[in-house]
Scaffold this motif. Structure first.
Motif, mmCIF file in Angstrom:
data_model
loop_
_atom_site.group_PDB
_atom_site.id
_atom_site.type_symbol
_atom_site.label_atom_id
_atom_site.label_comp_id
_atom_site.label_asym_id
_atom_site.label_seq_id
_atom_site.Cartn_x
_atom_site.Cartn_y
_atom_site.Cartn_z
ATOM 1 N N LEU A 216 11.020 9.504 -13.275
ATOM 2 C CA LEU A 216 12.139 8.807 -12.626
ATOM 3 C C LEU A 216 11.878 7.302 -12.585
ATOM 4 O O LEU A 216 12.791 6.504 -12.846
ATOM 5 N N LEU A 217 10.643 6.911 -12.277
ATOM 6 C CA LEU A 217 10.318 5.476 -12.292
ATOM 7 C C LEU A 217 10.590 4.880 -13.671
ATOM 8 O O LEU A 217 11.287 3.869 -13.805
ATOM 9 N N ARG A 218 10.047 5.534 -14.706
ATOM 10 C CA ARG A 218 10.206 5.017 -16.081
ATOM 11 C C ARG A 218 11.672 4.937 -16.482
ATOM 12 O O ARG A 218 12.138 3.927 -17.002
ATOM 13 N N GLU A 219 12.396 6.028 -16.234
ATOM 14 C CA GLU A 219 13.792 6.097 -16.681
ATOM 15 C C GLU A 219 14.689 5.151 -15.875
ATOM 16 O O GLU A 219 15.656 4.602 -16.403
ATOM 17 N N ALA A 220 14.375 4.980 -14.584
ATOM 18 C CA ALA A 220 15.171 4.050 -13.767
ATOM 19 C C ALA A 220 15.001 2.622 -14.287
ATOM 20 O O ALA A 220 15.958 1.833 -14.303
ATOM 21 N N ALA A 221 13.776 2.285 -14.723
ATOM 22 C CA ALA A 221 13.542 0.938 -15.263
ATOM 23 C C ALA A 221 14.335 0.737 -16.555
ATOM 24 O O ALA A 221 14.953 -0.321 -16.758
ATOM 25 N N THR A 233 11.707 -1.108 -5.094
ATOM 26 C CA THR A 233 10.998 0.054 -4.546
ATOM 27 C C THR A 233 10.042 -0.408 -3.452
ATOM 28 O O THR A 233 9.966 -1.601 -3.139
ATOM 29 N N HIS A 234 9.368 0.565 -2.832
ATOM 30 C CA HIS A 234 8.274 0.263 -1.915
ATOM 31 C C HIS A 234 6.977 0.218 -2.711
ATOM 32 O O HIS A 234 6.747 1.084 -3.546
ATOM 33 N N GLY A 235 6.089 -0.732 -2.408
ATOM 34 C CA GLY A 235 4.811 -0.773 -3.106
ATOM 35 C C GLY A 235 3.669 -1.222 -2.218
ATOM 36 O O GLY A 235 3.835 -2.113 -1.384
ATOM 37 N N SER A 236 2.516 -0.600 -2.408
ATOM 38 C CA SER A 236 1.261 -1.021 -1.762
ATOM 39 C C SER A 236 1.428 -1.232 -0.264
ATOM 40 O O SER A 236 0.944 -2.213 0.297
ATOM 41 N N GLU A 237 2.096 -0.259 0.383
ATOM 42 C CA GLU A 237 2.372 -0.442 1.811
ATOM 43 C C GLU A 237 1.159 -0.098 2.673
ATOM 44 O O GLU A 237 0.894 -0.781 3.651
ATOM 45 N N THR A 238 0.464 1.006 2.324
ATOM 46 C CA THR A 238 -0.614 1.468 3.215
ATOM 47 C C THR A 238 -1.849 1.882 2.414
ATOM 48 O O THR A 238 -1.775 2.111 1.204
ATOM 49 N N VAL A 239 -2.964 2.034 3.125
ATOM 50 C CA VAL A 239 -4.180 2.537 2.459
ATOM 51 C C VAL A 239 -3.974 3.973 1.989
ATOM 52 O O VAL A 239 -4.507 4.381 0.959
ATOM 53 N N GLY A 252 -4.598 2.220 -8.985
ATOM 54 C CA GLY A 252 -3.918 1.712 -7.792
ATOM 55 C C GLY A 252 -2.422 1.530 -8.046
ATOM 56 O O GLY A 252 -1.961 1.616 -9.194
ATOM 57 N N PRO A 253 -1.645 1.267 -6.976
ATOM 58 C CA PRO A 253 -0.178 1.173 -7.110
ATOM 59 C C PRO A 253 0.300 0.123 -8.121
ATOM 60 O O PRO A 253 1.197 0.401 -8.915
ATOM 61 N N THR A 254 -0.293 -1.061 -8.101
ATOM 62 C CA THR A 254 0.211 -2.117 -8.990
ATOM 63 C C THR A 254 -0.017 -1.751 -10.457
ATOM 64 O O THR A 254 0.879 -1.927 -11.304
ATOM 65 N N ASP A 255 -1.199 -1.215 -10.778
ATOM 66 C CA ASP A 255 -1.459 -0.784 -12.158
ATOM 67 C C ASP A 255 -0.506 0.354 -12.544
ATOM 68 O O ASP A 255 -0.016 0.417 -13.675
ATOM 69 N N TYR A 256 -0.266 1.246 -11.588
ATOM 70 C CA TYR A 256 0.665 2.349 -11.849
ATOM 71 C C TYR A 256 2.076 1.811 -12.121
ATOM 72 O O TYR A 256 2.749 2.236 -13.074
ATOM 73 N N PHE A 257 2.516 0.859 -11.304
ATOM 74 C CA PHE A 257 3.845 0.268 -11.536
ATOM 75 C C PHE A 257 3.896 -0.400 -12.915
ATOM 76 O O PHE A 257 4.878 -0.259 -13.647
ATOM 77 N N GLU A 258 2.835 -1.110 -13.260
ATOM 78 C CA GLU A 258 2.827 -1.781 -14.564
ATOM 79 C C GLU A 258 2.924 -0.748 -15.697
ATOM 80 O O GLU A 258 3.657 -0.937 -16.669
ATOM 81 N N SER A 259 2.245 0.380 -15.521
ATOM 82 C CA SER A 259 2.237 1.411 -16.574
ATOM 83 C C SER A 259 3.601 2.093 -16.718
ATOM 84 O O SER A 259 3.870 2.737 -17.725
ATOM 85 N N THR A 260 4.468 1.952 -15.708
ATOM 86 C CA THR A 260 5.785 2.589 -15.783
ATOM 87 C C THR A 260 6.903 1.570 -16.024
ATOM 88 O O THR A 260 8.087 1.890 -15.880
ATOM 89 N N GLY A 261 6.539 0.344 -16.364
ATOM 90 C CA GLY A 261 7.553 -0.680 -16.663
ATOM 91 C C GLY A 261 8.099 -1.378 -15.443
ATOM 92 O O GLY A 261 9.158 -2.004 -15.490
ATOM 93 N N TRP A 262 7.344 -1.289 -14.337
ATOM 94 C CA TRP A 262 7.876 -1.775 -13.068
ATOM 95 C C TRP A 262 7.315 -3.117 -12.614
ATOM 96 O O TRP A 262 7.388 -3.438 -11.427
ATOM 97 N N LEU A 263 6.758 -3.919 -13.497
ATOM 98 C CA LEU A 263 6.497 -5.308 -13.126
ATOM 99 C C LEU A 263 7.430 -6.168 -13.981
ATOM 100 O O LEU A 263 7.621 -5.894 -15.164
#
Ligand SMILES: [Zn+2]
Length: 456
Positions: A216-221, A233-239, A252-263
């Motif tokens: 869903l992340l990939r396709e939404a992008a 989206t929400h990102g890196s909110e809590t431990v 981690g979240p930021t690398d995951y977002f980058e891998s799904t086209g979300w940066l």
């Protein structure tokens, strides 16, 4: 020729690139645009002046821009008062899964009304709970914003990773991946208006790494870029979220977002509390924006976002109220102060000053919403979204500096707020809706939801 509104004899904080301010200045509005801003009285000989306002004792600023919210939570305030994010979500999901169109309309009216009274001229909402048969929930929010006259970004959210897929929400609270994508595309096709001065943008907004599938992340992008809308989206909110990402995705979240086209410079994320130096550098390199939500982060004990480091790196940062189940006040003007105070607790007395806080709540918000050509500062040619704050009352009259009075003082009353040159607030009251009627409606819908959800 357009009708003109002249505001003069007031302090002016333009929040332009040079932070230009006038101790006594003027703003001239022609139709829906700002025609001129400057020192001293307005130019002589202006024609078609339909209204001339003596702003003595006031400060005029750009209208505030809210960049993260969940309107529906207006009718679930005061619950799960002493929980962290995951426990709070798990407690509230079953209630949220019972919302319907009538409730969302009421909650949106309350959320928007409260923000507008506090100087918000551009609102956004991230709606991600879509129970089957609940009606047109996004449409209900859009209707409420149009009625109040507030500029609006409606982010069509979604969740498709229920508990049985390793997610946090219960299975009954999520949609299918295909259903979420289709509804997001329909919302864009039906509502998104990309024109200059638009009152309504749509964004694509899967909820969070722990409630959304990677597909869903990939396709939404892909969908958002095909349609030319922004991503949220929400990102890196809590431990706990960070731990979840490491366990499920091995990063981690930021690398995951980058891998799904979300940066990217068409993306903004709420919170971004737990960011290391390389995460911040990735946001800066890609132009990814942040919606800083200090009160919500404090209410849920999520932590302190590194806003000064983000600003130093060039990351676009705006402010967000966040949903009012984690920030019951639902006001943005008080977030200016909370942003300053919380960042000083985190980073010392130079971490953030009053003018930087005002910039976060105005130009910074416009930047993360992709609208700096239209709003966010008082400059000729931009849209006439502005607020005239009353600073000569008991709460503010003795504060030396008007910007400090606005940011550090009590929540300042709004004498006038304009959106597109049209008054939405006059003398602290909404001009286009009955606040007492909204209060009654939200209370009755909160009680209805509590009954249906078995809370009362
Ligand atoms: Zn949120």
């Amino acid at each position: 020729m357009s009708n003109r509104i002249v505001i003069e004899n007031c302090a002016v904080a333009t929040v332009d690139a040079d932070d230009t301010e006038y101790a006594s200045g003027h703003v001239v509005v022609a139709g829906k645009l700002i025609e001129s801003v400057g020192a001293g009285p307005a130019p002589a000989g202006l024609e078609n002046v339909t209204r001339r306002i003596d702003g003595t004792g006031h400060l005029v600023t750009p209208g505030l821009v809210n960049t993260h919210h969940h309107f529906y939570q207006w009718i679930t305030r005061g619950l799960a008062q002493d929980s962290n994010l995951f426990n709070w979500l798990v407690e509230l999901y079953p209630t949220w899964a019972r919302i319907d169109e009538e409730m969302v309309y009421a909650a949106a009216s309350g959320s928007l009304g409260m923000m507008a009274r506090g100087g918000v001229t551009t609102a956004m909402d991230h709606h991600y709970v879509f129970p089957k048969g609940a009606g047109d929930l996004l449409g209900a929010e859009i209707r409420a914003a149009a009625e109040l006259g507030v500029r609006f970004t409606a982010a069509r959210g979604s969740m498709d990773r229920g508990k049985s897929d390793g997610g946090l929400p219960p299975d009954f609270a999520v949609e299918t991946t295909e259903g979420a994508l289709l509804a997001t595309e329909q919302a864009i096709d039906t509502h998104h208006d990309a024109s200059f001065g638009s009152m309504l943008h749509i964004a694509a907004a899967p909820c969070s790494p722990f409630s959304v599938s990677t597909d869903l992340l990939r396709e939404a992008a892909v969908l958002a870029r095909r349609k030319g809308v922004r991503l949220h989206t929400h990102g890196s909110e809590t431990v706990e979220e960070e731990k979840f990402c490491h366990e499920l995705f091995g990063m981690g979240p930021t690398d995951y977002f980058e891998s799904t086209g979300w940066l990217g410079d068409d993306v903004w994320m709420a919170h971004c509390v737990h960011m290391n130096d390389s995460d911040i550098a990735a946001f800066a390199r890609t132009g990814t924006g942040v919606a800083h939500c200090p009160s919500s982060n404090a209410r849920l004990a999520a932590g302190i976002a590194r806003v000064p480091d983000m600003l130093a790196a060039g990351v676009p940062v705006g402010l967000g109220v966040d949903g009012t189940a984690s920030n019951e006040s639902g006001e943005l003007h008080t977030e200016l102060r909370n942003a300053l105070l919380i960042n000083r607790l985190g980073g010392g007395e130079k971490a953030l000053n009053a003018r930087q806080a005002l910039r976060l709540g105005t130009y910074g918000g416009a930047r993360v919403l992709g609208r700096t050509a239209e709003i966010g500062s008082l400059e000729a040619g931009k849209l006439a979204d502005l607020v005239l704050w009353k600073l000569d009352g008991i709460g503010h009259a003795s504060i030396a500096d008007p910007v400090a009075a606005l940011v550090l003082g009590a929540a300042a009353p709004v004498t006038l707020s304009l959106v597109n040159g049209v008054p939405v607030v006059e003398n602290s009251r909404l001009t286009r809706a009955d606040e007492d009627a909204i209060a009654r409606l939200t209370k009755s819908q909160a009680q209805r939801l509590a009954r249906i959800a078995g809370l009362a």
